[in-house]
Scaffold this active site. Structure first.
Site, PDB file in Angstrom:
ATOM      1  N   LYS A   1       0.847  -1.188   0.000  1.00 35.83           N
ATOM      2  CA  LYS A   1       0.000   0.000   0.000  1.00 35.83           C
ATOM      3  C   LYS A   1       0.881   1.236   0.000  1.00 35.83           C
ATOM      4  O   LYS A   1       1.711   1.419   0.889  1.00 35.83           O
ATOM      5  CB  LYS A   1      -0.921   0.064   1.217  1.00 35.83           C
TER       6      LYS A   1
ATOM      7  N   GLU B   1       7.447  14.870  17.601  1.00 33.05           N
ATOM      8  CA  GLU B   1       7.980  14.854  16.239  1.00 33.05           C
ATOM      9  C   GLU B   1       7.173  15.839  15.398  1.00 33.05           C
ATOM     10  O   GLU B   1       6.025  15.590  15.042  1.00 33.05           O
ATOM     11  CB  GLU B   1       7.892  13.448  15.647  1.00 33.05           C
TER      12      GLU B   1
END
Length: 541
Positions: A232, A439
């Protein structure tokens, strides 16, 4: 060479290449290629010229199943957007669970009955080598699709990333006929051997920040070991992997060995992760999504999972540093790829002796960073990937300001179109601020001050992540102390983002499980079987 020294190649990639001129038709008023390159401090940011029109064509927008491009069963499509403008590039077939079922069934048949696992390793090697040749032949086309769909500088894609993909394929081609087991001595009259067998159908889910390289990191070892694949791609960047997959079939890959389903995580991604007939799963993406993937794999058939997840990597500038060189390397460590890099040096720890000088020079370097259309020569920074990431980064910037960090430069949108953000630098950052903990995945440098090695080791390790770290020092004893003390999967000393096909990459703690690239990646796609045969009257044991 491209795969060995990213930083050195980047420094040589800022002049417009002759090959790029053939790929792009320029927008109006662009007879001077240097026009449209803006330093971040330019007041005329809103007047950025019309984006260059890539003359590459989007030929593949469907799912690739069984060697054929096909529509999704539902007939649905989704839009992939140009991050320079937010405009539609193409409509892509939207795969879901039913399409994943089709792809897995084809991959299972290709593994159980097809020629790929039964080919000699030398024959598989030759297919991968032909693929590497085709990558080089289509270098500019692949790079243009990557830049158009992702927003990264074309020169980075064309001169570093696509050549690195070819290098990866040649590396794994070299491994194909060198995978073997052992003969093991045992206590008694037995012949014991180990077999290294392909694991079967590998499900692979790749991210949007380095679509082609992540394609190579996943597909290379899986195919070299004789597996079949259902992949994917990220919904933000499906284009380059579809072309690369087409080239791989042109190289001689049998139908059904590699299947590509474009779609979304909660549908197509979840279907792969939870599929009972997928034998192994590899995922690169955020730590939060990695947890979901791991749960789905465990709740289904307990398939083994390789995870390459997030990071908040420290870049440590020691007191003996050449400040000018340290500033340049720290700048590269954070801002490379628009800051959209899992191992970005996003916590810049600077010794108090050189801190003030470093901050001033880091600010100046950020102000001098060239931002603009990534198809233009000399551009260092293009747009962020999409509006979600754009908004997320700006929220973190506001959080940094509100929490008391000093905004040295940047902190806002660049221009009035697309997802561009000014290179941003914060000083006086504290460990408990969100910009120092989370992050951000964007062009936001946070600079923290420290006093001694014991302190910086403790603070650098005080994070849920453990992907990478950078150390800048002339002192070998300091380097040795830090490389052994930092709880991360990679430590770069006086360099950063040096990626080679043979160097393993992966994280400690919540940055993931397992390793990508190098010899270690092969074990992700192999089963070890012990075969014990009784011996009758052996001449020796």
């Amino acid at each position: 060479m491209a795969s060995r020294r990213i930083s050195s190649l980047l420094s040589r990639s800022f002049s417009a290449s002759s090959s790029s001129a053939t790929l792009f038709s320029r927008g109006r008023n662009t007879s001077n290629l240097s026009r449209g390159i803006y330093k971040y401090s330019t007041a005329a940011a809103a007047a950025v010229e019309d984006p260059i029109n890539p003359s590459v064509k989007v030929n593949y927008t469907q799912l690739l199943i069984g060697g054929q491009f096909v529509d999704a069963v539902s007939g649905k499509t989704f839009q992939t957007l140009d991050p320079r403008t937010g405009e539609v590039i193409a409509n892509i077939a939207e795969g879901d669970a039913e399409d994943v079922n089709r792809a897995v069934a084809v991959a299972r048949k290709a593994f159980d009955e097809g020629p790929w696992p039964r080919m000699t390793a030398y024959e598989r090697q030759r297919v991968l080598l032909r693929f590497a040749d085709l990558i080089e032949k289509h270098n500019d086309e692949l790079a243009a699709l990557e830049t158009w769909d992702n927003g990264k500088p074309y020169e980075q894609a064309a001169k570093i990333e696509v050549p690195m993909l070819a290098r990866l394929m040649r590396y794994y081609a070299g491994w194909a006929d060198k995978i073997h087991g052992l003969t093991v001595p045992a206590d008694g009259p037995y012949h014991v051997q180990t077999l290294h067998e392909p694991i079967g159908v590998a499900g692979q889910i790749i991210p949007w920040n380095f679509p082609l390289l992540m394609f190579g990191w996943k597909v290379g070892p899986a195919l070299a070991c004789g597996n079949t694949v259902v992949m994917k791609t990220a919904e933000q960047t499906p284009l380059s992997a579809l072309l690369a997959s087409k080239l791989l079939h042109e190289a001689g890959l049998p139908s059904g060995v590699l299947n590509v389903v474009s779609g979304f995580g909660p549908t197509a991604g979840a279907a792969i992760a939870s599929h009972m007939d997928v034998d192994k799963l590899a995922f690169t993406g955020s730590t939060a999504t990695g947890k979901v993937v791991l749960q789905l794999a465990a709740k289904s058939n307990l398939k083994p999972v390789t995870l390459e997840l997030g990071g908040k990597s420290p870049f440590i500038v020691c007191e003996d540093a050449d400040v000018d060189k340290a500033v340049e390397l720290a700048h590269f460590a954070l801002f490379f790829n628009q800051g959209q890099c899992c191992c970005a040096g996003s916590r810049t720890f600077v010794h108090e002796r050189v801190y003030d000088e470093f901050v001033e020079k880091a600010k100046a370097r950020a102000l001098n960073r060239s931002v603009g259309d990534p198809f233009r020569g000399g551009i260092e920074q293009g747009p962020q990937i999409d509006t979600d990431q754009f908004d997320k980064i700006l929220k973190y910037i506001n959080s940094g300001i509100e929490s008391g960090a000093t905004l040295e430069t940047g902190g806002e949108r660049f221009g009035n179109k697309g997802y561009y953000i000014k290179p941003t630098v914060f000083s006086n950052v504290k460990d408990d601020m969100l910009i120092a903990k989370d992050e951000i995945f964007g062009p936001v440098q946070t600079i923290l001050k420290y006093k001694d090695l014991d302190e910086v080791i403790r603070r650098a390790n005080s994070t849920q992540y453990g992907l990478a770290a950078g150390v800048f020092t002339h002192n070998i004893d300091t380097a040795n102390t830090l490389t052994r003390a930092l709880r991360v999967g990679t430590v770069w000393v006086n360099c950063f983002d040096t990626f080679d096909a043979a160097i393993p990459f992966g994280g400690y703690k919540m940055s993931g499980h397992g390793r990508e690239k190098g010899i270690y990646s092969l074990s992700n796609y192999l089963q070890v079987k012990a075969v014990v045969t009784a011996l009758k009257n052996p001449a020796w044991l």
